[in-house]
Design a protein around this motif. Structure first.
Motif, mmCIF file in Angstrom:
data_model
loop_
_atom_site.group_PDB
_atom_site.id
_atom_site.type_symbol
_atom_site.label_atom_id
_atom_site.label_comp_id
_atom_site.label_asym_id
_atom_site.label_seq_id
_atom_site.Cartn_x
_atom_site.Cartn_y
_atom_site.Cartn_z
ATOM 1 N N LYS A 1 0.773 -1.192 -0.044
ATOM 2 C CA LYS A 1 0.040 0.006 0.054
ATOM 3 C C LYS A 1 0.802 1.278 0.000
ATOM 4 N N SER B 1 -11.928 -5.049 9.757
ATOM 5 C CA SER B 1 -13.083 -4.921 8.584
ATOM 6 C C SER B 1 -14.273 -4.004 9.195
ATOM 7 N N ASN C 1 -11.971 9.988 6.829
ATOM 8 C CA ASN C 1 -10.883 10.829 6.559
ATOM 9 C C ASN C 1 -10.695 12.221 7.026
ATOM 10 N N ASN D 1 -3.235 6.577 9.114
ATOM 11 C CA ASN D 1 -3.065 5.950 7.749
ATOM 12 C C ASN D 1 -2.930 4.584 7.868
ATOM 13 N N LYS E 1 -5.739 2.783 8.330
ATOM 14 C CA LYS E 1 -6.688 2.726 6.933
ATOM 15 C C LYS E 1 -6.176 1.597 6.232
ATOM 16 N N ALA E 2 -4.790 1.515 6.006
ATOM 17 C CA ALA E 2 -4.323 0.576 5.069
ATOM 18 C C ALA E 2 -4.658 -0.905 5.291
ATOM 19 N N LYS F 1 -7.194 -1.591 7.198
ATOM 20 C CA LYS F 1 -8.643 -1.892 7.021
ATOM 21 C C LYS F 1 -8.826 -2.194 5.407
ATOM 22 N N GLU F 2 -8.451 -1.724 4.522
ATOM 23 C CA GLU F 2 -8.385 -1.717 3.286
ATOM 24 C C GLU F 2 -7.840 -3.191 2.719
ATOM 25 N N ASP G 1 -10.720 -5.818 4.063
ATOM 26 C CA ASP G 1 -11.692 -5.596 3.124
ATOM 27 C C ASP G 1 -11.513 -6.576 1.744
ATOM 28 N N GLU G 2 -10.264 -6.268 1.309
ATOM 29 C CA GLU G 2 -9.901 -6.987 0.065
ATOM 30 C C GLU G 2 -10.002 -8.377 0.385
#
Length: 806
Positions: free
Chosen positions: A176, A273, A279, A770, A773-774, A776-777, A780-781
């Protein structure tokens, strides 16, 4: 905004708590935290909290990893649930699984490479399959015995100090761009492990990065780890703070005969998740919350100080608690003994009431039988009364037969007298006859001397013939009388025999009636009457036997009758001869011409006379013997008739007493039957009452048993409490020391931890946001292990199952 800030603060609090707490010791104290919350943590791995889309299907996937006790993987089974929210008739899916089976419905699918087309018809689809694909996380169990690493097979059954370590290696990462730089981000998996230990084998258990829960029968060990999370979030960059999330889990204990059951580890990325990171977050509120955290830490310091003071006071009063528990134990022991005695007494009373109930039931049954017997007795008395009437009738017949017998014996006596008189006449006739015969013989002899003496002989013959004729006439009359007497004697004997037989038959009927009455109602009067009548019957049978068996009386009568017949025949012949003789004498007187014929006739008549006299003498001899036997028989008959009359008098008296006794017996039988009816009714009520008493006492006994068991459990519990009082006092002492240490540690934590965090928030928090957030992404993926269609949302969780060590 508020949710975002609270989530950040919560994660920081978890990190701080894990770093500050370190190793948690379990020293035989029960963890007070709610086991329900821990169950929810474990259950989170198998239940999806991510809602499905209204316009998309959703794939909920669970991967079951079956492992050996050396951590090697032996099988991977994947269970997929396609949630058909839009109720599509056909669902397109992607799957790398083999051996796919529909486990809940009968929907079929078609394959196209890794693609699956399910004929869903609006239904959800449940299917499973197998996989050999690499797992995103490796879970390894390591065993140490007394500090030395050993295999699972080597440690089985061993004793010593044991350490079990779970290591989690995250192999799933993505790249990321964060703040203009590329950075490797691990998919933020959370690993939760649960193991069950036997407190009989595991003592002095300690756990790092986990909790210990006891349910009284076993120890439940729960560990938590976040493999790769420290690098992903950059927690090492928080200078001055020793803040790290755990990436491994470890327990240690003193063990005897080591064994452990199956162990489960759940791995999922759902924790991250579900984070809602905005933001446009306002960090001012977060700073305010950090200020609240600092203020709370100050208050917590004050609380730990108060806790220390309270525990110290508890420690000072623990002596009073011990004394009170001792008194409580003594009282509960007395209660236990009293309850035991109550239980024993209640059981004895219940047993006694059971015996009473059984006895009254038996009494009721016996009285019922007695009642039936009394009814039978009344019926028997009625029959006895009827038998008594028959007996009286029989006695009358016996009396009548006795009269007949008496009359017959009188007739026999008359015949016997006539016979005696006849014998007297016969004796006279035979004397005369003998004299005539002598004269006849003399005349015959003189006639033989010659005709010279004919006239003289004729005169003598005429005289002799006259005498003979007279004697023959007398003899004939006597013979007729003798024959009549013999006939009367024979008839009297026959009549006496018939009367005697009739009397015996009547007496035997009367005896049978008396015996039946005695069997129904025994009495001394009946017994005496039976004995007397039996004696009478025996005497009568002896007379009958004497008349029938010996035959002397009958023979005498027969001899007398035959002799009389012969005598009559001889007398008839003699009469005929004397008539001829008289005629011959007349003829002699008429002329010599008929001398020869007259002499011949005389000679013939003399021969006949001699023959008749021989028959007469023979009959008289037999008649003399028969007369002797007749007299003997008549004497016996006379004696028997006397005994019979005496017996009949006694029987008559006994019959009167019997009739009176039967009347009294009848009255008593009816009274007995009435009394037994009342007694049976009362016994039935008594039996019913005894049954109810037994049922009530049985309930009482059951209640007493429950009281006894409860008192025993109470005493056992209080005794256990008393036994544990020493440990309680010791624990309070340790708690006092621990609360002092907690207070000191809390002050240090406040000074060195919270204050440092408050200072670091302004500098490091934006960069950490940040990183969150990464992460969590990445979470989710990563929404499937076996593959997922682009038209679906999904999530995945892993359940690792390790074999136990036995």
């Amino acid at each position: 905004m508020k949710k975002y800030n609270k989530m950040i603060a919560g994660v920081l609090a978890v990190a701080i708590s894990a770093g500050a707490t370190g190793t948690i010791a379990y020293a035989k104290n029960t963890d007070k935290n709610s086991s329900a919350e821990k169950e929810k943590e474990v259950k989170a791995a198998s239940e999806s909290s991510r809602p499905s889309s209204d316009d998309k299907a959703f794939k909920d996937e669970t991967v079951y990893v079956l492992c050996n006790n050396d951590s090697s993987v032996k099988d991977i089974i994947v269970s997929d649930w396609l949630k058909n929210a839009p109720a599509l008739s056909s669902l397109d899916d992607i799957s790398e699984l083999s051996d796919i089976v529909n486990v809940k419905g009968d929907e079929e699918f078609k394959t196209n490479g890794n693609g699956l087309e399910w004929s869903a018809d609006g239904n959800d689809i449940y299917y499973k399959g197998k996989s050999d694909k690499e797992l995103p996380v490796d879970v390894t169990m390591t065993y140490l015995l007394d500090g030395k690493e050993v295999s699972a097979n080597e440690i089985a059954g061993k004793s010593g100090h044991v350490t079990i370590r779970w290591t989690y290696k995250n192999k799933q990462k993505v790249t990321k761009n964060i703040n203009g730089k590329d950075k490797d981000i691990y998919v933020p998996f959370t690993a939760a492990t649960a193991a069950f230990l036997d407190p009989e084998k595991f003592v002095n258990v300690e756990v790092s990065n986990g909790k210990i829960i006891s349910d009284g029968n076993r120890l439940i060990i729960i560990g938590l780890a976040f493999p790769g999370i420290n690098d992903t979030l950059g927690l090492d960059e928080l200078e001055g703070l020793n803040v790290k999330l755990p990436e491994s889990f470890e327990i240690s204990a003193d063990v005897k005969d080591f064994e452990i059951g199956s162990v489960m580890t759940a791995v999922s990325d759902e924790l991250f998740s579900t984070l809602d990171l905005d933001n446009k977050a306002d960090f001012g509120e977060l700073k305010a919350q950090i200020k609240e955290l600092s203020d709370g830490a100050d208050k917590l310091c004050d609380g730990t100080a108060q806790l220390y003071e309270g525990i110290k006071q508890l420690s000072d009063k623990s002596g009073d608690l011990t004394a009170g528990i001792d008194k409580l134990a003594d009282g509960s022991l007395k209660l236990k003994k009293g309850a035991d005695e109550l239980n024993t007494g209640a059981k004895a009373v219940a047993d006694g009431s059971k015996t009473l109930s059984d006895s009254t039931a038996a009494l009721n049954t016996g009285l019922r039988s007695a009642k039936d017997g009394s009814a039978a007795l009344v019926d028997g008395v009625n029959k006895l009364d009827a038998g008594s009437d028959a007996l009286v009738s029989g006695i009358d017949k016996v009396t009548e037969g006795s009269g007949t017998l008496k009359n017959g014996l009188a007739d026999a006596k008359t015949g016997s007298d006539a016979l005696v008189n006849g014998f007297k006449d016969v004796n006279k006739g035979t004397s005369t006859l003998k004299a005539g015969a002598d004269k006849l013989a003399s005349g015959t002899d003189a006639l033989a001397d010659g005709s010279a003496t004919l006239k003289s002989g004729s005169a003598q013959v005429a005289g002799g013939a006259k005498a003979v004729n007279s004697g023959a006439a007398t003899l004939s009359d006597s013979a007729e009388k003798l024959s009549a007497g013999a006939d009367a004697l024979s008839d009297g004997i026959a009549s006496a025999g018939d009367s005697l037989n009739t009397t015996i038959a009547a007496n035997e009927k009367a005896l049978a009636a008396l015996k039946k009455a005695y069997a129904a109602a025994p009495s001394s009067e009946l017994a005496a009457a039976i004995g007397t009548l039996q004696t009478t019957i025996d005497a009568q049978k002896k007379i009958a036997d004497s008349m029938e068996d010996n035959g002397k009386l009958a023979q005498g009568a027969a001899s007398l009758k035959n002799g009389s017949a012969q005598l009559a025949g001889g007398a008839k012949k003699l009469s005929d001869s004397t008539a001829q003789l008289s005629q011959g004498a007349s003829q002699v007187a008429q002329g010599a011409s008929s001398l020869d014929s007259g002499i011949q006739a005389l000679d013939k008549g003399s021969d006949q006379l001699t023959s008749g006299l021989d028959s007469l003498i023979d009959g008289l001899d037999k008649l003399s013997g028969g007369t002797t036997e007749l007299n003997k028989g008549l004497n016996k008959l006379s004696n028997g008739a006397v005994d019979l009359n005496n017996g009949l008098l006694q029987v008559s008296d006994g019959t009167a007493a019997l009739d009176s006794g039967i009347d009294e017996l009848s009255t008593g039988a009816y009274a007995l039957d009435s009394g037994l009816s009342k007694l049976y009714t009362g016994s039935k009520q008594l039996s019913d009452g005894a049954v109810k008493l037994y049922q009530s006492l049985t309930k009482l006994s059951t209640g007493a048993k429950s009281i006894s068991d409860g008192a025993d459990q109470l005493w056992t519990g209080i005794d256990t409490l008393r036994s544990g009082t020493g440990a309680l006092v010791t624990g309070v002492k340790k708690l006092e020391s621990g609360s002092k240490t907690l207070n000191d540690g809390m002050n240090k934590f406040n000074d060195e931890g919270v204050t440092a965090i408050a200072g670091a928030v302004n500098d490091k928090l934006p960069g950490m946001i940040n990183n969150f957030k990464a992460a969590k992404e990445a979470a989710d993926e990563y929404n499937s292990y076996s593959g997922i269609s682009s038209d679906m949302d999904g999530n995945v969780k892993f359940i690792y199952m390790f074999d136990g060590v036995k």
